[in-house]
Design a protein around this motif. Structure first.
Motif, short mmCIF file in Angstrom:
data_model
loop_
_atom_site.label_atom_id
_atom_site.label_comp_id
_atom_site.label_asym_id
_atom_site.label_seq_id
_atom_site.Cartn_x
_atom_site.Cartn_y
_atom_site.Cartn_z
N GLU A 89 7.53 5.23 86.23
CA GLU A 89 7.21 3.94 86.87
C GLU A 89 6.51 2.99 85.90
N ARG A 90 5.56 3.49 85.14
CA ARG A 90 4.83 2.64 84.20
C ARG A 90 5.69 2.23 83.01
N LEU A 91 6.65 3.07 82.66
CA LEU A 91 7.53 2.75 81.53
C LEU A 91 8.66 1.80 81.94
N ALA A 92 8.94 1.70 83.23
CA ALA A 92 10.07 0.92 83.72
C ALA A 92 10.01 -0.55 83.29
N GLY A 93 8.86 -1.11 83.17
CA GLY A 93 8.74 -2.51 82.81
C GLY A 93 8.77 -2.77 81.31
N HIS A 94 8.98 -1.71 80.52
CA HIS A 94 8.97 -1.83 79.07
C HIS A 94 10.36 -1.62 78.50
N ASP A 95 10.54 -2.02 77.25
CA ASP A 95 11.79 -1.81 76.53
C ASP A 95 11.82 -0.35 76.08
N MET A 96 12.51 0.48 76.87
CA MET A 96 12.49 1.92 76.65
C MET A 96 13.90 2.45 76.55
#
Length: 129
Positions: A89-96
């Motif tokens: 969830e916390r990584l979802a808003g990042h360029d991953m």
């Protein structure tokens, strides 16, 4: 037969040499990233692997975290699938990507998220992709 010149010795601190070679604009963020890794990944060995700083548990063949100064971004490689899944969830808003978290602007690196990811990594061993 002429004597062979010795090869250039490896730098005493290859990660410091890596930082010295980084662009001036990114060096403070990369230095902070290194300091965070060293603080949170206690007991890990800091090495250069695949041309970038990486953090390996003693006795393990592969690193669990690495980072690099790329042409267009600073990348943090999170090789632990369990940690990535726990922070989905916390990584979802990042360029991953699959294991690569990319920050295009060094001044926008989410060091709070990285600290939490590193702490979760350090908490115990897990599967490395």
């Amino acid at each position: 037969m002429a004597p062979v010149a010795p090869a250039d010795p490896a730098p005493a601190d290859p990660v410091a040499a890596y930082l010295d070679a980084a662009p001036d604009a990114r060096r403070p963020a990369l230095t902070r990233l290194r300091e965070l890794c060293r603080a949170e990944l206690t007991g890990f060995e800091e090495v250069i692997a695949y041309g970038m700083p990486a953090y390996v548990r003693p006795g393990e063949p592969a690193g669990e975290v690495a980072w690099a100064d790329q042409k267009q971004y600073v990348s943090v490689y999170l090789m632990r699938t369990d940690v990535r899944d726990a922070f989905a969830e916390r990584l979802a808003g990042h360029d991953m990507g699959k294991a690569c978290l990319r920050f295009r602007h060094p001044d926008r690196i989410d060091f709070d998220l990285l600290r939490d990811l590193l702490r979760a990594t350090a908490a115990g061993p897990g599967p490395v992709c």
